[in-house]
Structure formats: C-alpha cells, structure tokens
Design a protein around this motif. Sequence first.
Motif, PDB file in Angstrom:
ATOM      1  N   SER A 377       0.827  -1.214   0.000  1.00 41.53           N
ATOM      2  CA  SER A 377       0.000   0.000   0.000  1.00 41.53           C
ATOM      3  C   SER A 377       0.855   1.254   0.000  1.00 41.53           C
ATOM      4  O   SER A 377       1.872   1.342   0.700  1.00 41.53           O
ATOM      5  CB  SER A 377      -0.891   0.005   1.251  1.00 41.53           C
ATOM      6  N   HIS A 378       0.436   2.229  -0.802  1.00 39.32           N
ATOM      7  CA  HIS A 378       1.053   3.564  -0.797  1.00 39.32           C
ATOM      8  C   HIS A 378      -0.085   4.571  -0.797  1.00 39.32           C
ATOM      9  O   HIS A 378      -0.997   4.476  -1.626  1.00 39.32           O
ATOM     10  CB  HIS A 378       1.897   3.811  -2.044  1.00 39.32           C
ATOM     11  N   LEU A 379      -0.029   5.510   0.088  1.00 41.52           N
ATOM     12  CA  LEU A 379      -1.021   6.576   0.032  1.00 41.52           C
ATOM     13  C   LEU A 379      -0.503   7.632  -0.934  1.00 41.52           C
ATOM     14  O   LEU A 379       0.605   8.161  -0.736  1.00 41.52           O
ATOM     15  CB  LEU A 379      -1.241   7.189   1.415  1.00 41.52           C
ATOM     16  N   VAL A 380      -1.286   7.957  -1.953  1.00 40.35           N
ATOM     17  CA  VAL A 380      -0.807   8.902  -2.964  1.00 40.35           C
ATOM     18  C   VAL A 380      -1.803  10.041  -3.133  1.00 40.35           C
ATOM     19  O   VAL A 380      -3.007   9.903  -2.876  1.00 40.35           O
ATOM     20  CB  VAL A 380      -0.595   8.223  -4.331  1.00 40.35           C
ATOM     21  N   PHE A 381      -1.250  11.149  -3.579  1.00 39.04           N
ATOM     22  CA  PHE A 381      -2.075  12.276  -3.990  1.00 39.04           C
ATOM     23  C   PHE A 381      -2.053  12.278  -5.516  1.00 39.04           C
ATOM     24  O   PHE A 381      -1.006  12.463  -6.131  1.00 39.04           O
ATOM     25  CB  PHE A 381      -1.502  13.594  -3.447  1.00 39.04           C
ATOM     26  N   ASP A 382      -3.198  12.055  -6.097  1.00 42.42           N
ATOM     27  CA  ASP A 382      -3.281  11.906  -7.547  1.00 42.42           C
ATOM     28  C   ASP A 382      -3.967  13.125  -8.140  1.00 42.42           C
ATOM     29  O   ASP A 382      -5.092  13.484  -7.736  1.00 42.42           O
ATOM     30  CB  ASP A 382      -4.078  10.638  -7.872  1.00 42.42           C
ATOM     31  N   THR A 383      -3.299  13.781  -9.077  1.00 33.38           N
ATOM     32  CA  THR A 383      -3.889  14.974  -9.712  1.00 33.38           C
ATOM     33  C   THR A 383      -4.717  14.603 -10.935  1.00 33.38           C
ATOM     34  O   THR A 383      -5.325  15.459 -11.559  1.00 33.38           O
ATOM     35  CB  THR A 383      -2.778  15.938 -10.158  1.00 33.38           C
ATOM     36  N   GLY A 384      -4.694  13.346 -11.295  1.00 29.88           N
ATOM     37  CA  GLY A 384      -5.341  12.918 -12.533  1.00 29.88           C
ATOM     38  C   GLY A 384      -4.344  12.798 -13.661  1.00 29.88           C
ATOM     39  O   GLY A 384      -4.657  12.256 -14.716  1.00 29.88           O
ATOM     40  N   GLY A 385      -3.109  13.261 -13.410  1.00 29.63           N
ATOM     41  CA  GLY A 385      -2.047  13.151 -14.398  1.00 29.63           C
ATOM     42  C   GLY A 385      -0.800  12.549 -13.786  1.00 29.63           C
ATOM     43  O   GLY A 385      -0.092  11.754 -14.398  1.00 29.63           O
ATOM     44  N   THR A 386      -0.557  12.938 -12.543  1.00 31.06           N
ATOM     45  CA  THR A 386       0.602  12.385 -11.833  1.00 31.06           C
ATOM     46  C   THR A 386       0.173  11.966 -10.430  1.00 31.06           C
ATOM     47  O   THR A 386      -0.774  12.531  -9.875  1.00 31.06           O
ATOM     48  CB  THR A 386       1.731  13.433 -11.695  1.00 31.06           C
ATOM     49  N   ALA A 387       0.927  11.020  -9.898  1.00 32.28           N
ATOM     50  CA  ALA A 387       0.639  10.564  -8.538  1.00 32.28           C
ATOM     51  C   ALA A 387       1.865  10.832  -7.666  1.00 32.28           C
ATOM     52  O   ALA A 387       2.989  10.495  -8.043  1.00 32.28           O
ATOM     53  CB  ALA A 387       0.299   9.085  -8.531  1.00 32.28           C
ATOM     54  N   ARG A 388       1.659  11.479  -6.541  1.00 32.25           N
ATOM     55  CA  ARG A 388       2.755  11.809  -5.624  1.00 32.25           C
ATOM     56  C   ARG A 388       2.541  11.038  -4.334  1.00 32.25           C
ATOM     57  O   ARG A 388       1.448  11.056  -3.764  1.00 32.25           O
ATOM     58  CB  ARG A 388       2.739  13.318  -5.366  1.00 32.25           C
ATOM     59  N   GLN A 389       3.587  10.367  -3.881  1.00 34.08           N
ATOM     60  CA  GLN A 389       3.432   9.584  -2.662  1.00 34.08           C
ATOM     61  C   GLN A 389       3.309  10.495  -1.454  1.00 34.08           C
ATOM     62  O   GLN A 389       4.107  11.403  -1.253  1.00 34.08           O
ATOM     63  CB  GLN A 389       4.618   8.649  -2.477  1.00 34.08           C
ATOM     64  N   LEU A 390       2.286  10.218  -0.649  1.00 34.29           N
ATOM     65  CA  LEU A 390       2.129  10.957   0.602  1.00 34.29           C
ATOM     66  C   LEU A 390       2.685  10.156   1.771  1.00 34.29           C
ATOM     67  O   LEU A 390       3.278  10.716   2.682  1.00 34.29           O
ATOM     68  CB  LEU A 390       0.645  11.233   0.871  1.00 34.29           C
ATOM     69  N   TYR A 391       2.506   8.829   1.698  1.00 33.59           N
ATOM     70  CA  TYR A 391       2.891   8.026   2.853  1.00 33.59           C
ATOM     71  C   TYR A 391       3.090   6.580   2.429  1.00 33.59           C
ATOM     72  O   TYR A 391       2.318   6.049   1.633  1.00 33.59           O
ATOM     73  CB  TYR A 391       1.796   8.099   3.923  1.00 33.59           C
ATOM     74  N   ALA A 392       4.141   5.987   2.967  1.00 24.60           N
ATOM     75  CA  ALA A 392       4.382   4.558   2.738  1.00 24.60           C
ATOM     76  C   ALA A 392       4.384   3.866   4.089  1.00 24.60           C
ATOM     77  O   ALA A 392       4.999   4.350   5.046  1.00 24.60           O
ATOM     78  CB  ALA A 392       5.715   4.357   2.041  1.00 24.60           C
ATOM     79  N   LEU A 393       3.697   2.773   4.192  1.00 22.69           N
ATOM     80  CA  LEU A 393       3.625   2.064   5.471  1.00 22.69           C
ATOM     81  C   LEU A 393       5.005   1.532   5.847  1.00 22.69           C
ATOM     82  O   LEU A 393       5.726   0.996   4.986  1.00 22.69           O
ATOM     83  CB  LEU A 393       2.645   0.893   5.361  1.00 22.69           C
TER      84      LEU A 393
END
Lengths: 460, 354
Positions: A377-393
Amino acid sequence: MRLSEIAVSSFARRFVATVVVLVVLVAGFAALTFLQGPKLSSAQVDTTAVVSKPGQTLRLFTNERVAAVRKSLVSISPAVPFTVSSSGQVISVQFTRPLAYATTYRLAVDGVTDPDVAQSSTLNYRFRTASPPLYYLHRSGSSAPDEIVKTGILSTGRSAIYSARRIQDFAIFDKALVVVTLDARGDSALTVVGRSGVAQSIPLPGDGTVDHVAGNSDTGILGFTFTSDGPTTKQKYSNTLFSVNPAGTGIPTPIKGVGGSLLSVLDWGFVPLTNDIVAQNIDQSIVLVDTSKANVVTPLGAYPELGAVAADGSSVVVSDSLGPLRVALPGGKATRLAASRFKGKVPYEGDAPAVVVPGGWIQDDQTYDAATGGFVSHLVFDTGGTARQLYALPNPRGTIGAIVASPNDEYVAIETTPGGATAASDGYAVNPRAKTVTTVFLDIATGTVVKSVSGFAVSW
Amino acid sequence: MPLLRERGARGREDEHRHGIRDGGPPRRRTRWLAFGVAGIVLLFVLRAVTSRASIPLPNQVQDFLTLTISVIIESLPFVILGILLSIVVQLWVPDDLFVRALPKTPMLRRLAISVLGVLLPVCECGNVPLARGLIVKGLTVAESMTFLLAAPIVNPITIITTAQAFGWTNGILIARLAGGFLIANLVGWLFAKHSNQFGLLTDRFAAECRVPVRDAGSRLEDRWKKSVDLFVHEAGSILPALFLGAVAAGLVQVVVPRQVLVTLGSNPVWSILAMMVLAFVISVCSNVDAFFILPFATTFLPGSIVSFLVFGPLIDIKMLALMRTTFRARVLLQLTIIVALAAALVGLVVNFVA
C-alpha cells in the motif's frame, strides 16, 4: 476709557482670540481627518469557523463609508481564493475555501476611498487562524476503560474527555458528545454527555445494535443505523437509518426514503453544510435524501462502495470494480478517478476508498511487489495526471483503512494496521479494530507526518 | 470689584425687598413654581389618561409626550437633589468654608473646583441650582461656571455609567473626562477675565447675589424655615425652566427626524456635527447619556461619540433653559460657541488618532 470698558474689552479680546484658535484647530483637524482617507475601525472574523467551513467572511469596518472595492485592490498573504464586496462602512472578504490551521494571514486593501472624497488610503489587517481540537477513540485493549481523546493536530498534549468500558463509536457536537457503548451481550447503548459531564441515555427503538454513527455539527443532528436483536422489540429493524436531535426531543425517528419507506442502508453520510444525506441502500443503489423537504429523494446510481462526501458537500466518492468515481451532488454526474502511474507501474485501485481534495484526490494505491509476491500500500495524492506519494507504510504487510481529510483539506488522517490481516482484533461485536490500530496525520501539501496516535475514528 | 458690583445693583432694590432674604418667598416666584409643577403634572396626566382610555393620539403627539416626559423623569430627581445641595451650601455650610478650603491662586482654584463634582454626584440639571448657590456663597461667576461645566462629567455616576457602556474602547471614557475637565477650565479661564462678574448674570439673579449673604439665623427653627423658603424660591426658578426645556426638546425631536442625523454618522467630520446636534436636541442627562448613545457606537465614529458625551452635558436645549435662569442670553451664546468648538475639537482629535 473707564475701568469697566477696559475690563470688557480685555475679555472680548480673550474671547475672540480663543474662538479664533479653536476655529483654526477645528479646521486643521477636520482637514487632516479628511485627507487621511478611510481608516480601519475594527474587523471581525471567526478564526475557528474560517478553518472549518467554506464561504466564511472577514468583515473590515471602516470609520466612514467607502466606495466600491475592486478585487484587484485586495491582496492576501498567503494567497487564498476569495471574493470581495463592500457596502456602507463594511468591506467583506469571503474566503472560497477554509483556510489553513494556525496560520497568520495578512490582508491589504489599497485605494480605499470615501464615495465623496477622492483621498484614498490603504487598510491593513492580519489575523491568525485557530487550530481546533480533534478527537479520536482509543481502545484500551484490556479490561481498562476505553477513552475518547481530545488533542490537536499541532500539539502533543492529549486529554481523555470521556471514558467507559467498550466504547463502540462516538460523535462530537458543539455542546455535547454522543457515545455508543456495547454491553456484554453485544447490544448498543446511546448516551449524550453534556459539557458539564452529565450523561443522559437516548432510548433506542429496542434491543439491538447501532452502527454507522455520524454527527452533523451544523444542524446538531445525529444519525445512525439500527438493527434489532432479540424478541423484546416491537418492530424489527435491519440497518434502518435513524436520526435524533440530542439537544431536542432525544427520541430517534427513522429517516424516510422513497414513498415514506424506511431506509435500510449499507452505508451513509451527511452532506456538509446541508440537510441532505447520501445513503447506499442494501441493493447498492445510492440516493441523495433531502431531510428538510418531505424527504425528497434523488437517485445517484448503483455502486458497490460508498466513500466519503467532500468537505464542501459538492461530491461523494463511490467505487466499483474498476476503481473510484466522483459523483457530483446533487446532479449525480459520475467522473472516474483514474489512477495515474505510480513509480512507473499501473497501481491496483480495487474498491479502495478515495478522498477528493482540491487539485486531485487521495487514495490507497496498491502495487505488486515481486520480492514478496504481494501488494504494497502507498497513500498517494493523484492529480489525474501524476501521482505523488504521501505516505508509505513502515511495514509492507500493513494495511490502510479509513482516510479522512481535515475540513480545510490541509491534513489527512489515515487509519493504519501495522500487522495487516494477521493483527489481533479487539473482538468488539460491532466496529471491531486491530489492537494495534494507529492513526497517522499527514500534511497533504508535503506528505510530512505531523502526528501519530494509537486509536481511530478521528473526528475533526 | 465693589465698584462693578454697585453698577449692576442699581434699580434692583424693589426686587431685593421682596426676596426671600426679607421674609417668605415672593408671590411671583410661587406662581412660577405652580406653573412648572402644573405643566409637569399635566404631561403625566395626559399620558396616563390617553393610554388608559386607549384614546388614539397621532404618532407625533405620542412621541412628543414620551420624549418630553422621559427628559423630565431623568432630570427631576437630580434637579431636586441639586436644589437640596444648594440649600445645604447656602444655609447650612459655614460662609467661609469654600473660601478657606479652596486654593488662593485663580488657576489652581478653578482646577480644584472642576473636580468638586466628584463629591457632588448630580447631573447637569442639578448643578444649575447648586452653581447658583455657590455664587451666592461667594464664588466668582467664572468659578461657578467651571463647576457647572465640569461637574456633570467629572462625576462618579457619569464615570461609572460611561465605563460600563464603553469600557476602555477607543479611549472614549478618557477623552470624555479629559475633554470635560479642559473645557470647564478653558471657560473658567476665559470668563475670569470678565471683571464685571455680576454683569454675566441675569439682572434678577445678580440682584439676589448682591444682597448681603443671608443670615441663616442661629435658631434651628429659623434655619429650617429659611430652607423651605429657599426650596420654593429655587424650585420656582428651575422647575418652569425644566418644563419648558423638556417641551422644547420633545418638540424638536418630533420635528427633526433622528434618521437625518444618523445618515450623517459615517463621515468623520459630519458625524461630529450630527452627534452634537443630537445631544443638543435630545437633552439627555449626563448620568445616563452613555447608555443612550451606546447603540449608535457601531454606526458613529468614536470621536463623534465623545463629542456627544462632552457637548451634551454642557449645552443642550434643557440646559440652556435652566441656565437662562442665571446667565444673560449673550453669555449663554458665548458659552455655547466656546463649548461647541472645543467639543468638536476633542471629537476630531479622537477621530484622527483612534
């Protein structure tokens, strides 16, 4: 010249001189007052509401009437979206979205003039927003009482505002706390606890269990589902949606659906800033119910999962086998939230919930890990074009549960279970959690972990 | 000084002979007292009868009655208290008490007199008879004016009510106290230059003052009888003036819509003028004027509020009517000009600084 005439003329001279001096001073200060232009007399802004709700207003009161103020003449630092209006002696700056917590905002209004006098002035004002408390449920994992804990996103302090054995869930209101507890048989009890600590029971429709508890702090209404249990009930309920005003009658009443029928739901939620609720019926159909207008019901489609309603009430997230969708409210138009490639891989979204925030959405992307042969699992912030990782367990076997954004979309709270599916459960009949459940708070803009607590069910 | 006194005294002997110093109150004064009391009673009766019998009166007449009676209700207790204090000063306090107790230097003397109001908690209505008593007792007219203007503001009840209404907001309390104190001393300093002090007074009152200070008598019985006579005398002067002043204030408020003044409130200069006109018209007592004006505080600027609170207690329709019992019209005009300019200046300074 006689003595009396001398005396009178002496008084007259002093009188005239005094009048002249006073007239000159009055004229001088009147001119200075006119030339300095409008001044800021006072300002009014609710520093707590401004971080919790959109559309909050900062009112600048001037010492005289002001001409219309153009938006281009207003600057705010840090920059935020806003609109401006003016009337009489008031300039109103309305913030489109909630502001950031514990932040000093500086505002300048240039070229402020009286409608009748050309002389302009600049009004400056600054204010610091509040950092409201947040609450979560901490289960002891032993025979000790569970606690509802009050803390702050930026503070390390914590205090238990209520403790009892086997707390199932809770909801926070301005003047009260509603707690759901479980008895030894697994039946639920609802209790209202006032600010003074006085507790009062809310009668339930019979023996049974309460679930899906939520409070609407704007209206003061508590909602929950109730499922009857045992022979003592007069009428059987199954996941029936009820509402109650804890500060009013305190008697729960069912929320009606189409044709006045009872709503049996899989999940539901309040739509912030409105009297509406979104509910997912047991047949997976999702409806928008206006509880204030004789239960006007709007169908929104059918989806396997119902997620969170956006903080501004403009949309709700649902998901199907292909991933999450954003459904606009109240129209129901669905837009797929297609996950962007993450670390060069196409993530598996599955039916994981997503939370829509300005500029994109936050979701739990799961990618295949060839080393372990499982998904990570990776928590990501997705803009609809790119995904940026917010948090990794920290532990790849861990799982991400509920994702709740703060009302101002500045932070996100994620429920994590370090041990994943193998973690030991607390064994509660309703709303069980792993004993190791932890909630991590992240700054959405940077992905920084700002806080981590042992507990879950965060209420902002 | 004696020369100037004599000049003013000429031709007043007839009145002296009939004054209270020669025996009982004159018939004319009693008639005026009856007129004042009857007028006030008539207003109350009219109000009671029309409201109990549900007699429909035009709105303007109802407003007139309400506004006039409210001015009287506010003022009357303080007028009576002022008359009683005046009697105490004139008949029961040793003649040379004030002369001995006050500083000899004129400036310091006026400064001391201007804080005398702290010990005498009456509003401006009550200060008129008291100021008259102080003149009779030997204070100069300028010194009495200083007391008359300072006492309504530098006064414990006024200070408390203003503090309750405004606290320390925008320095309104401080500006009011400082403004009242400075204006009173400015007026005192100015009129002290007028060597013919009795020339500032009405002929009748000046003549009363020229009579040698009354001998209250050594017997207690005589002193009480003179006290009663003096009460009738002073009430006969003040009550008709209060009645006529209240009627005038009520009439003007009915004729001039208050909204006209309020619309001027948002301009830093015009708001001061508007508030001074409002204070002049409504003639509310200094002990309660802070609460009256409090609702306007959100509309009007702090400077205009200060101007209202400084100008109103010193000059308004009711006060002019009361002061006319004592001072010549020309003096009242001069006084009004100085106080109005000074009150406006205080308000402008507050608006500029605040």
